[in-house]
Design an enzyme around this catalytic site. Structure first.
Site, PDB file in Angstrom:
ATOM      1  N   GLN B  46       6.323  -7.408   2.223  1.00  0.00           N
ATOM      2  CA  GLN B  46       5.239  -6.657   2.877  1.00  0.00           C
ATOM      3  C   GLN B  46       4.883  -5.405   2.090  1.00  0.00           C
ATOM      4  OE1 GLN B  46       5.342  -6.780   7.138  1.00  0.00           O
ATOM      5  NE2 GLN B  46       4.730  -4.634   7.232  1.00  0.00           N
ATOM      6  N   SER B 289       9.635  -3.298   2.123  1.00  0.00           N
ATOM      7  CA  SER B 289       9.354  -1.882   1.844  1.00  0.00           C
ATOM      8  C   SER B 289       8.316  -1.350   2.819  1.00  0.00           C
ATOM      9  CB  SER B 289       8.842  -1.716   0.419  1.00  0.00           C
ATOM     10  OG  SER B 289       7.536  -2.263   0.289  1.00  0.00           O
ATOM     11  N   ASP B 290       7.459  -2.248   3.331  1.00  0.00           N
ATOM     12  CA  ASP B 290       6.280  -1.831   4.105  1.00  0.00           C
ATOM     13  C   ASP B 290       5.510  -0.762   3.331  1.00  0.00           C
ATOM     14  OD1 ASP B 290       4.460  -1.905   6.167  1.00  0.00           O
ATOM     15  OD2 ASP B 290       5.527  -0.449   7.392  1.00  0.00           O
ATOM     16  N   HIS B 291       5.430  -0.977   2.031  1.00  0.00           N
ATOM     17  CA  HIS B 291       4.755  -0.057   1.102  1.00  0.00           C
ATOM     18  C   HIS B 291       3.314   0.176   1.556  1.00  0.00           C
ATOM     19  CE1 HIS B 291       4.176   1.758  -2.867  1.00  0.00           C
ATOM     20  NE2 HIS B 291       3.076   1.048  -3.012  1.00  0.00           N
TER      21      HIS B 291
END
Lengths: 316, 408
Positions: B46, B289-291
């Site tokens: 993600q 990471s949900d960057h």
């Protein structure tokens, strides 16, 4: 020339909230405010402790009494006071809070008094300017000078704060006044109750060290001070309470509910009042009401705060 | 385990304890890893890569450089771009941009519903044929249960993986975790139930439809209970959590730090500990990471006005190693959640050190300390929640398909 003959030390550069103040800090401000009351009752109210200083009142939310109170307090101490109502100027042009802060900072003010609709906005601004910052209310977070003026009013009428039981009634969840008062009254040793429907006074508030009541008569039993809060109209209709009349029926302060409190209980309200919504006119105007005195104390407390912060302003 | 890896033509030719110094074929470049860890390159399920439409926040070039520097060799990009990835041409665009400007593999997720609006099913079949790896609506929930049911039902025909961000948008309209700290800061709260209610609904719809479902980002014990029950019942469900929710809690918001404003919000320490436990036992499958790069203008605002999101792809491994150094999670378990588990869920050949697998590798020193300096990070945006934090775990080299993508 100072407000009083002696000046106690106040160890903070900003007043962003009651949180972070110690009991001696609070008592210092209240003692200074007592002296400011005397000053304000004389014919010559002008003092010079802020002479040459520039104070900007930066209000992102409309306010009549708080802004006027800060303006009078600054002027009595000799400051040049400028009022900025940003709701109608920069913000509508899209300028951010930080840009406004940096712009004002370049004009070299000594004190900025800020009110903003969002919690934490005043902290954000304080990080970007060189001068002292006073929080005049940030969202649902804090309104420290209101709590100080409430405490001063209580202390003058009851002779003490320690050991009193104070009930704060109404929309606790969205109230910066409630939050600052909970912190301040707790720090000075009062017992604090909060009263309201569960949608406005959730049980989780007990984590802040208060007792939560959803039945007003039970909550008022034996209390020394009844502190009413303003209920904003948009919160009344359907969203958090069904209607104004239902709210007044259960949580409006009238003679009958007030009879549950201690016989010498006193009534307070930060204003402006919604008569007939949270408070009955007969109660608001009765001899037990401290509401007008609170306004006078407001000027005195703000004078004390401005002068206390001025201790840390550069003097060259 | 000590040993070596030989790669040839982008594929792992040999791997294991028997591979020794000197086994390298003639003409090959030999690298002495000097006791560092060599692992499969990480797969981040993600990440927002900025393209198309938000190139001021991130580009595929900058996102994949940050990924390479963080040991990530496969980035699964989210679909809520501008325009959203709800048309096969946009899938094609992302794949071409990744081929031309990316340093690591980029696998686009496509929208589950048109415009990520939760109203009509997107062209799942055509999007899949164009190369979409899975389907999600970014950080938006499909609120309408009928639409969700139809999407799941239809996705099953294509054996497509549905990745859902489960949070009731009304109940979840606050700006931080509900609780004492929110009361103190005067900020509106998001209860844990906002996530659990949507996830409970989804579990029932998965049971009804038989679709393959991945909960993108769970943060509460209530959600873990629902997932445990669903897995016990044999539903094909998996779940991820973010590196932020595993290593930070609501108190890190401190004095209204907007870089810690996330969606879903950082939770209470008890919830964080439960997430770490669930990762350790394998209930949580994947760490993402949900960057989410945000520019300065959307973060330099009062907390409730600021946008949510944090960058994280470059610091995911080092932040995750905090859990290893604290003794809470085994190194192999941590790495599995960033490599082989996402590979299994997505049906990818990489993510494992195995003969014949793609030669995507990371070499890192798990103990080397460093201070996170936002200016030294490679993302175009600098909104890291680990600003100034001391982390341990330095990536020395990243290899994608046998070629060095990053090296210090």
């Amino acid at each position: 020339m100072q407000i009083g003959a002696t000046q106690a030390y106040f160890p903070h550069r900003h007043l962003l909230g009651i949180e972070g103040l110690t009991r001696p800090d609070i008592e210092t401000l209240l003692d200074m405010a007592e002296e400011a009351i005397e000053v304000s009752r004389r014919v010559d109210k002008k003092r010079s402790s802020l002479r040459g200083r520039t104070q900007i009142n930066l209000f992102y939310e409309p306010s009549t009494r708080t802004q006027a109170s800060f303006e009078i307090a600054g002027k009595r101490l000799g400051a040049d006071v400028m009022n900025m109502s940003v709701a109608r100027s920069s913000e509508s042009k899209g300028e951010t809070l930080i840009d406004t802060a940096v712009t004002l900072n370049a004009m070299r003010p000594d004190i900025i008094v800020v009110r903003h609709a969002h919690a934490g906005a005043v902290h954000l601004l304080a990080r970007k300017v060189d001068c002292s910052v006073v929080n005049a209310g940030d969202g649902a977070h804090e309104h420290p000078t209101q709590a100080l003026l409430d405490a001063l009013t209580i202390r003058r009428n009851k002779g003490r704060i320690e050991g009193l039981t104070v009930a704060i009634c109404g929309d606790i969840l969205h109230s910066r006044v409630a939050r600052s008062n909970i912190l301040l009254l707790g720090a000075l040793g009062a017992r604090v109750r909060v009263i309201g429907p569960s949608t406005l006074a959730p049980d989780g508030l007990s984590r802040l060290g208060v007792e939560v009541f959803h039945d007003m008569k039970r909550g008022l039993e034996g209390v020394d001070i009844v502190m009413m809060l303003r209920l904003q109209r948009e919160r009344m209709a359907g969203a958090l309470t069904p209607s104004a009349r239902e709210y007044f029926h259960f949580f409006g302060l009238d003679e009958e509910k007030l009879a549950c409190a201690a016989p010498d209980a006193l009534v307070m309200h930060p204003g402006p009042m919604n008569r007939g919504v949270e408070i009955d006119t007969a109660v608001a105007d009765s001899a037990r009401s401290l509401i007008r005195e609170q306004v006078e104390m407001g000027v005195a407390v703000r004078m004390a705060v401005l002068e206390a912060l001025a201790q840390h302003l550069p003097n060259v | 385990m000590r040993g070596g890896v030989v790669t040839r033509d982008g594929i792992i030719a040999e791997v294991g304890e028997t591979v020794r110094e000197g086994d390298a074929p003639e003409g090959a470049r030999a690298i002495d890893c000097a006791g560092d860890v060599v692992a499969p390159g990480l797969i981040d399920m993600q990440a927002f890569v900025g393209e198309p439409g938000a190139e001021h926040r991130e580009t595929i070039a900058s996102a994949t450089l940050a990924a390479a520097a963080g040991g990530v060799t496969t980035l699964v990009s989210t679909s809520a771009t501008l325009p959203p990835v709800d048309d096969p041409a946009v899938v094609d665009f992302v794949l071409r941009r990744a081929r031309d400007t990316g340093r690591v593999r980029v696998l686009p997720m496509a929208a589950l519903t048109k415009g990520c609006e939760g109203k009509e099913i997107a062209e799942l079949g055509l999007l899949q044929q164009a190369g979409a790896i899975a389907f999600c609506d970014g950080a938006r929930s499909v609120k309408n249960a009928l639409v969700m049911r139809r999407a799941l039902t239809y996705a099953r025909d294509f054996d497509a993986l549905v990745v859902h961000f489960a949070e009731d948008p009304d109940l979840g309209s606050g700006v931080m975790n509900e609780g004492e700290f929110a009361h103190r800061l005067g900020l509106s709260g998001v209860p844990r139930e906002a996530e659990a209610i949507m996830l409970d609904r989804d579990m029932r719809l998965v049971a009804l439809t038989g679709a393959r479902y991945h909960a993108a980002l769970v943060t509460t014990t209530l959600s873990l209970d629902a997932l445990r029950k669903a897995k016990d019942e044999g539903l094909v469900v998996t779940c991820g959590t973010s590196i932020n929710h595993l290593t930070l809690n609501e108190n890190d918001i401190g004095d209204y730090r907007t870089f810690l404003k996330l969606k879903p919000p950082l939770r209470h320490e008890d919830e964080r500990k439960a997430l770490v436990g669930a990762l350790s036992e394998g209930l949580i499958d994947v760490i993402v990471s949900d960057h989410d790069p945000q520019d300065v203008e959307t973060k330099r605002l009062p907390f409730s006005e600021a946008d949510s999101g944090a960058i994280g792809v470059e610091t995911m491994l080092a932040a995750g190693l905090r859990l290893v150094h604290s003794g809470d999670v085994a190194l192999m378990r941590l790495l599995a959640a960033m490599t082989s588990r996402p590979a299994e869920i997505l049906g990818l050949p990489q993510g494992r050190l195995q003969k014949g697998a793609p030669a995507d590798l990371v070499r890192f020193d798990p103990d080397a300390p460093f201070v996170v300096d936002p200016d030294a990070l490679h993302s175009r945006s600098k909104n890291t929640p680990f600003d100034g934090a001391v982390l341990q775990g330095v990536v020395k080299a990243t290899v994608v398909a046998g070629a060095v993508a990053y090296e210090t």
